[in-house]
Write a protein that holds these residues in place. Structure first.
Motif, mmCIF file in Angstrom:
data_model
loop_
_atom_site.group_PDB
_atom_site.id
_atom_site.type_symbol
_atom_site.label_atom_id
_atom_site.label_comp_id
_atom_site.label_asym_id
_atom_site.label_seq_id
_atom_site.Cartn_x
_atom_site.Cartn_y
_atom_site.Cartn_z
ATOM 1 N N TYR A 78 0.809 -1.216 0.000
ATOM 2 C CA TYR A 78 0.000 0.000 0.000
ATOM 3 C C TYR A 78 0.847 1.273 0.000
ATOM 4 C CZ TYR A 78 -3.649 -3.350 1.167
ATOM 5 O OH TYR A 78 -4.495 -4.434 1.156
ATOM 6 N N VAL A 79 2.103 1.147 -0.402
ATOM 7 C CA VAL A 79 2.966 2.311 -0.552
ATOM 8 C C VAL A 79 3.686 2.250 -1.887
ATOM 9 C CG1 VAL A 79 4.934 3.602 0.363
ATOM 10 C CG2 VAL A 79 3.308 2.553 1.939
ATOM 11 N N ASP A 80 4.546 1.246 -2.040
ATOM 12 C CA ASP A 80 5.288 1.083 -3.293
ATOM 13 C C ASP A 80 4.543 0.187 -4.275
ATOM 14 O OD1 ASP A 80 7.340 2.623 -2.212
ATOM 15 O OD2 ASP A 80 8.271 0.859 -1.285
ATOM 16 N N ARG A 81 3.677 -0.662 -3.781
ATOM 17 C CA ARG A 81 2.853 -1.551 -4.624
ATOM 18 C C ARG A 81 1.415 -1.444 -4.135
ATOM 19 N NH1 ARG A 81 6.354 -4.663 -2.430
ATOM 20 N NH2 ARG A 81 4.769 -6.048 -1.551
ATOM 21 N N VAL A 82 0.544 -1.024 -5.040
ATOM 22 C CA VAL A 82 -0.865 -0.815 -4.690
ATOM 23 C C VAL A 82 -1.731 -1.402 -5.794
ATOM 24 C CG1 VAL A 82 -2.692 0.896 -4.326
ATOM 25 C CG2 VAL A 82 -0.431 1.260 -3.322
ATOM 26 N N GLY A 83 -2.773 -2.090 -5.399
ATOM 27 C CA GLY A 83 -3.763 -2.578 -6.350
ATOM 28 C C GLY A 83 -5.156 -2.178 -5.900
ATOM 29 N N LEU A 84 -5.969 -1.698 -6.833
ATOM 30 C CA LEU A 84 -7.362 -1.360 -6.562
ATOM 31 C C LEU A 84 -8.255 -2.202 -7.453
ATOM 32 C CD1 LEU A 84 -7.284 2.574 -6.493
ATOM 33 C CD2 LEU A 84 -7.017 0.998 -4.563
ATOM 34 N N ALA A 85 -9.429 -2.514 -6.938
ATOM 35 C CA ALA A 85 -10.400 -3.279 -7.707
ATOM 36 C C ALA A 85 -11.731 -2.556 -7.720
ATOM 37 C CB ALA A 85 -10.588 -4.670 -7.109
ATOM 38 N N VAL A 86 -12.462 -2.698 -8.814
ATOM 39 C CA VAL A 86 -13.845 -2.240 -8.908
ATOM 40 C C VAL A 86 -14.735 -3.467 -8.766
ATOM 41 C CG1 VAL A 86 -15.566 -1.056 -10.305
ATOM 42 C CG2 VAL A 86 -13.172 -0.378 -10.448
ATOM 43 N N THR A 87 -15.691 -3.379 -7.840
ATOM 44 C CA THR A 87 -16.540 -4.539 -7.590
ATOM 45 C C THR A 87 -18.010 -4.179 -7.747
ATOM 46 O OG1 THR A 87 -16.808 -4.146 -5.203
ATOM 47 C CG2 THR A 87 -14.857 -5.377 -5.902
ATOM 48 N N ILE A 88 -18.781 -5.144 -8.198
ATOM 49 C CA ILE A 88 -20.242 -5.092 -8.208
ATOM 50 C C ILE A 88 -20.732 -6.441 -7.699
ATOM 51 C CG2 ILE A 88 -22.341 -4.950 -9.605
ATOM 52 C CD1 ILE A 88 -20.926 -3.091 -11.489
ATOM 53 N N GLY A 89 -21.588 -6.407 -6.701
ATOM 54 C CA GLY A 89 -22.049 -7.659 -6.112
ATOM 55 C C GLY A 89 -20.931 -8.456 -5.470
ATOM 56 N N GLY A 90 -19.875 -7.770 -5.050
ATOM 57 C CA GLY A 90 -18.748 -8.435 -4.409
ATOM 58 C C GLY A 90 -17.733 -9.012 -5.364
ATOM 59 N N GLU A 91 -18.003 -8.991 -6.664
ATOM 60 C CA GLU A 91 -17.108 -9.582 -7.657
ATOM 61 C C GLU A 91 -16.355 -8.500 -8.420
ATOM 62 O OE1 GLU A 91 -16.557 -12.821 -7.777
ATOM 63 O OE2 GLU A 91 -17.983 -12.990 -6.113
ATOM 64 N N PHE A 92 -15.096 -8.831 -8.813
ATOM 65 C CA PHE A 92 -14.271 -7.884 -9.559
ATOM 66 C C PHE A 92 -14.824 -7.687 -10.970
ATOM 67 C CE2 PHE A 92 -9.901 -8.531 -7.292
ATOM 68 C CZ PHE A 92 -10.494 -8.189 -6.098
ATOM 69 N N ILE A 93 -14.844 -6.415 -11.414
ATOM 70 C CA ILE A 93 -15.118 -6.146 -12.831
ATOM 71 C C ILE A 93 -13.967 -5.360 -13.463
ATOM 72 C CG2 ILE A 93 -17.609 -6.134 -12.452
ATOM 73 C CD1 ILE A 93 -17.468 -3.043 -12.846
ATOM 74 N N GLY A 94 -13.008 -4.896 -12.639
ATOM 75 C CA GLY A 94 -11.850 -4.178 -13.169
ATOM 76 C C GLY A 94 -10.793 -4.042 -12.097
ATOM 77 N N THR A 95 -9.536 -3.948 -12.518
ATOM 78 C CA THR A 95 -8.430 -3.780 -11.570
ATOM 79 C C THR A 95 -7.414 -2.795 -12.133
ATOM 80 O OG1 THR A 95 -7.124 -5.594 -12.514
ATOM 81 C CG2 THR A 95 -8.657 -6.148 -10.718
ATOM 82 N N VAL A 96 -6.637 -2.221 -11.222
ATOM 83 C CA VAL A 96 -5.508 -1.382 -11.593
ATOM 84 C C VAL A 96 -4.443 -1.572 -10.520
ATOM 85 C CG1 VAL A 96 -6.379 0.665 -10.376
ATOM 86 C CG2 VAL A 96 -4.764 0.946 -12.260
ATOM 87 N N ARG A 97 -3.198 -1.493 -10.917
ATOM 88 C CA ARG A 97 -2.126 -1.573 -9.941
ATOM 89 C C ARG A 97 -0.982 -0.681 -10.389
ATOM 90 N NH1 ARG A 97 0.146 -5.913 -8.064
ATOM 91 N NH2 ARG A 97 2.332 -5.310 -8.278
ATOM 92 N N TYR A 98 -0.226 -0.222 -9.399
ATOM 93 C CA TYR A 98 1.005 0.481 -9.739
ATOM 94 C C TYR A 98 2.145 -0.124 -8.944
ATOM 95 C CZ TYR A 98 1.223 3.494 -5.490
ATOM 96 O OH TYR A 98 1.330 3.973 -4.207
ATOM 97 N N ASP A 99 3.341 -0.055 -9.519
ATOM 98 C CA ASP A 99 4.589 -0.459 -8.868
ATOM 99 C C ASP A 99 5.564 0.696 -8.985
ATOM 100 O OD1 ASP A 99 4.517 -3.638 -8.339
ATOM 101 O OD2 ASP A 99 3.405 -3.167 -10.163
ATOM 102 N N ARG A 100 6.089 1.140 -7.854
ATOM 103 C CA ARG A 100 7.059 2.236 -7.879
ATOM 104 C C ARG A 100 8.338 1.773 -8.552
ATOM 105 N NH1 ARG A 100 7.340 6.759 -3.986
ATOM 106 N NH2 ARG A 100 5.906 5.554 -2.668
#
Length: 996
Positions: A78-100
């Motif tokens: 959650y500092v140098d490596r972060v991933g976010l997810a978009v969820t509907i009904g608890g399930e993933f429909i999209g993701t994004v991540r960054y790596d420093r």
């Protein structure tokens, strides 16, 4: 979600990154950090992504994720490596991540300030704005973690992803390397990125309301098996209104053999319906609502109207039930109107929806209505119906746990069927956003607001929102700044709405009055003066006037270039037999309507006393129901047209509060005006440049006359007209926006002020903040070009004499004790002390009268040039934001409350209007022969203070008192500043729905 033991305790799960967002199609989704518990969700998500999307993501065929991949994509610091997810009904429909990464592209830690970013969106959800929302949120996360740039490698064929980066509004660089497009994005927000973000927010939130108001199918959950009850009533109203979509009755208690109810299909659950339901109206007891919401979510319902009560209006336990209701609905991508709602109405011919408890659907019209109270909603619907006005849409939001007045403004802004937006509000969940949206909407159509619970200091039951501590007068001033027409009662709202929906805006405050009663004409004349209008002497047609006489007189007034509006007064005329004739309202209505149809486009209102059928006949003769032709957008004003500073004239010492002229603005649907007079404002429905109008008509085509509003009292008609005059003036001025002068940049040391603030807060780390000393305040204000006259302490007569010698005579001797500060009336100030002898004498008098020096804390200050004593303040309200205030020192502001307010940041126009909007403003402009003071210097001071609190939110309070404004220049004699950690702002950062 909570962190697991595997995650580093030094980087706890950042729950403040969680957010509900509205997607492009109006549905909702949740964005949250990815955790180690998401392994199965990630695998399932990846399996539903097409091979082409996988190829675009990994630049090679990649049919499945390895265990190593899953571990890598679910374990973050959650500092140098972060991933976010978009969820509907608890399930993933999209993701994004960054790596420093470092300069060579290898993994790195801070202070490296660049990161590689990658997205993946499920094919079924591409085109919904998922990646755009993710970019906003991951960029905000990166900035929080010290990352300033994103780098991305994109295949040239991946046009959708390239477009996401290109359209984000961030500064970017692009190159082609090794068969891929290399993109670098600077993450510092720009005006363009903010505009893009707000544009997406507007379209998404407007679409979410549109989906609720124009569903293709409706299910009423909780429809009773016998007549009566809430659910059965809503079903009956849907059918009576002629709803054009498909309707279903749902109740789990229905007998298995029941096929229809009131002629519509009856089902025991949504699962039995063989098509998707767009809107569900829930009318079941509160304890059964979660089951109904789950049923809706699992079967693809897009939105909910929850009529059920028993939520936040019942206290803390109900408030938690309400929050859980919102969380549950949003988890399925649904928005909610309610709970405890009265319902919604859409009168569009293609919809004809009455999903409410209103027994009769209103006529089709041009007024949109939003209310937070069911009872007030009933009253407004009844009042509008009684006076012949139609509605375009109606939302009664109840506890408004989700859909709010802000959403309604987003919808009204671009709704072609709405010319006027009326809102009854009892609380403002996000006042900063409300004023921003209201300003934009008011630029193209009127926004009329009644604010309930104005003086209680608390929110009504059921409204779990931040409580603003600013006085109601301040709220009203800020609404006016945003172009909102603020009225006090629902009756005034209806009165104003009728005039604004049916008549063009007036070109100025000049009013012609004509009628068959001299007394009623004089009452109208007096009412105009009281409201700041400029009435002409009433024209008395005498009691013998016929309808034709009214028509001729009105036609003549409309053709007269020296008036901007006409008020017609009418009483029953007396026949030859001496009997009053009250049944000729239809005849008079026809005469007035014909005069308006053949005359110039000026607003006309009728005041009548006991003329039977007149109001109804006027409504029938020209209803708000029929759409009016659009006119061409007004051209941009030339630089010469009011481009000077604020173009506001000094107020005169008269009772003419509205007597200002505005820069000329080209207009449509307005009367021709005499040379030198203010030009008219574009008519309602006229799209300004950049507005969502998609069709225009010939600007030379005369408009069809609108409905002529009728009022039973002169005061009500005049008050509505006065509001229209003030709103029209605001529209003219808003057409030439104010600006912040560039010369301020050359005399402001923003970095130096930031360093001072950081040092002061670090020296006293208290979350409540700390006040600055006089010298500290002088130093900080000096960084922004605000010079505070120094004071020297005088704990004894000798110190006072030494201070005076240092400053130079004449001097002022004054106390600074809190209970005596700025209280010259108590004798705590001695001015124009000319020499040492006088100073010692004044010191003795002061201590003999008021107490010991240790209690009085006396100081010595050099005298300032004579002028008008004023007070300038800035403060931060947790709900409303930064506010700039101005008034005259002493009784005018403290006793009479004669203080003006504007939101920060203030423009040159705001500053000019601020000092002219107080009732005592004539004192500044040469009242009763006095010398006018240097208002230009005062405006500059206001702009500098506004800039300070806008640049540095840690400056939570500033008071400059007194500020002596002389004919040449001004002097700040006293200043107090308070610093504190900046309060959280709900109107900045990536898009997110509020959680009340």
């Amino acid at each position: 979600m909570e962190p697991t033991p595997e995650q580093s305790p030094h980087h706890a799960y950042p729950d403040h990154w969680e957010a509900d967002v509205v997607l492009r199609d109006g549905g909702t989704a949740r964005i949250r950090p990815i955790t180690t518990d998401d392994a199965e969700r990630l695998v399932s998500f990846y399996e539903q992504v097409s091979d082409e999307s996988k190829y675009y993501r990994f630049f090679a065929p990649y049919p499945r994720l390895s265990d190593r991949d899953v571990h890598r994509f679910t374990h973050h610091d959650y500092v140098d490596r972060v991933g976010l997810a978009v969820t509907i009904g608890g399930e993933f429909i999209g993701t994004v991540r960054y790596d420093r990464i470092d300069d060579t592209g290898r993994p790195a830690s801070a202070p490296a300030d660049e990161a590689e970013v990658a997205f993946l969106v499920q094919d079924a959800h591409q085109g919904r704005g998922v990646a755009s929302a993710l970019l906003e949120h991951i960029a905000a996360v990166a900035r929080e973690r010290g990352i300033r740039r994103f780098a991305a490698e994109v295949l040239p064929a991946n046009n959708k992803m390239i477009k996401v980066f290109r359209d984000g509004g961030y500064t970017q660089r692009r190159s082609f390397e090794d068969g891929s497009v290399h993109l670098t994005l600077d993450l510092e927000p720009t005006e363009k990125s903010l505009a893009v973000q707000r544009g997406r927010e507007q379209r998404a939130e407007a679409r979410s309301v549109q989906r609720l108001l124009a569903p293709g199918s409706v299910a009423v959950i909780g429809t009773g098996r016998t007549p009566g009850g809430v659910g059965r009533t809503v079903l009956r109203n849907l059918l009576a209104a002629g709803y054009t979509g498909r309707t279903y009755a749902v109740n789990r208690a229905f007998d298995e053999g029941l096929a229809t109810l009131d002629g519509v299909p009856a089902h025991r659950s949504l699962g039995e319906i063989d098509e998707q339901v767009d809107l569900a109206v829930i009318a079941v007891p509160a304890h059964r609502v979660p089951e109904a919401v789950a049923d809706c979510g699992e079967h693809g319902v897009q939105g909910l109207v929850v009529l059920s009560a028993g939520y936040a209006e019942r206290g803390a336990e109900g408030r938690e039930l309400q929050r859980e209701l919102v969380r549950q609905a949003r988890s399925y991508g649904m928005r909610i109107i309610g709970p405890n709602a009265f319902g919604i109405i859409n009168t569009a011919e293609t919809v004809r929806l009455n999903a409410s408890l209103a027994p009769e659907s209103p006529a089709r019209g041009r007024i949109g209505l939003f209310t937070q109270s069911g009872a007030i909603g009933i009253a407004l619907l009844s009042g509008l119906h009684r006076r012949g006005a139609g509605l375009s849409s109606f939302i009664s939001a109840g506890n408004r746990a989700d859909v709010s007045g802000n959403d309604f403004l987003q919808y009204s802004f671009e709704d072609p069927d709405t010319d006027v937006a009326l809102l009854y509000l009892e609380s403002l969940g996000n006042p900063r956003k409300f004023t921003r949206l209201a300003r934009r909407t008011a630029a193209v159509k009127p926004v009329v607001v009644v604010k309930g619970a104005r003086h209680s200091g608390t929110n009504p039951p059921g409204h779990a929102v931040p409580v603003s501590r600013i006085p109601d007068t301040t709220v009203s001033a800020l609404m006016r700044q945003a172009g909102v027409i603020r009225v006090d009662t629902v009756t005034e709202m209806v009165d104003a709405g009728l005039l604004l929906a049916g008549q063009p805006l007036p070109a100025g405050p000049r009013v012609a009055i004509l009628g068959n009663s001299e007394s009623l004409g004089l009452l109208t004349y007096d009412a105009c003066l009281a409201e700041g209008l400029r009435p002409r002497p009433p024209i008395d047609l005498t009691t013998a006037a016929s309808p034709q006489d009214f028509r001729d007189a009105l036609a003549e007034a409309l053709a007269d270039g020296t008036c901007d509006a006409v008020i017609v007064t009418a009483i029953p005329w007396v026949g030859e037999d001496g009997e009053a004739e009250t049944g000729d309202g239809q005849v008079l209505a026809e005469a007035l309507t014909k005069a308006v149809a053949g005359g110039s486009a000026k607003p006309v209102a009728v005041v009548h006393v006991e003329i039977g059928g007149l109001a109804e006949a006027l409504a029938a003769a020209s209803s708000t129901a029929a759409p009016r032709p659009r006119t061409a957008a007004p051209r941009a004003a030339s630089p010469e047209a009011g481009a000077d500073r604020a173009a506001v004239t000094a107020p005169e010492a008269t009772n003419d509060r509205a007597g200002t002229t505005a820069p000329a603005t080209p207009a449509a649907r307005t009367a021709p005006t005499a040379p030198g007079t203010a030009t008219a404002t574009p008519a309602l429905g006229t799209p300004a440049a950049g507005t969502p109008a998609d069709a225009t008509a010939d600007p030379e085509t005369p408009p069809r006359p609108g409905r002529i509003p009728a009022y039973p009292a002169a005061e009500r008609a005049v008050r509505a007209l006065a509001e229209a005059v003030k709103y029209a003036q605001w529209r003219r001025q808003a057409a030439v926006p104010g600006k912040i002068p560039e010369f301020l940049d050359d005399t402001i040391d923003e970095a130096g002020a930031a360093a001072l603030i950081e040092a002061q807060l670090a020296s006293a780390p208290d979350p409540r903040g700390r006040p600055l000393s006089h010298d500290e305040a002088r130093e900080l204000l000096g960084r922004y070009g605000i010079d505070v006259r120094p004071t020297l302490p005088a704990p004894d007569p000798e110190a006072a004499v030494a201070a005076a010698a240092r400053l130079g005579y004449p001097v002022a001797l004054k106390t600074t004790a809190p209970h005596l500060r700025h209280r010259a009336d108590l004798g705590g100030v001695r001015l124009d002390v000319a020499d040492e002898e006088a100073l010692r004498r004044a010191y003795g008098e002061l201590t003999d009268l008021l107490g010991k020096p240790a209690e009085l804390l006396p100081v010595v200050q050099a005298m300032a040039p004579r002028g008008v004593d004023t007070v300038v303040r800035a403060s931060i309200d947790a709900a409303a934001g930064a506010i700039l205030s101005f008034g005259l020192a002493g009784a005018p502001s403290e006793l009479l409350g004669d203080t003006a307010h504007r939101l920060v940041p203030a423009t040159d126009r705001d500053a000019a209007e601020l000092i002219r909007s107080i009732r005592a403003a004539p004192v500044l402009f040469g009242w009763r022969g006095s010398a006018p003071v240097d208002t230009a210097a005062l405006e500059e001071l206001l702009l500098r203070l506004s800039r300070l609190v806008d640049d540095h939110p840690e400056v939570v309070s500033v008071a400059l008192e007194p500020v002596v404004v002389a004919p040449q220049g001004l002097t700040v004699l006293g200043a107090s500043v308070r610093l504190a950690p900046p309060p959280a702002r709900s109107d900045v950062g990536p898009r997110r729905l509020p959680n009340y």
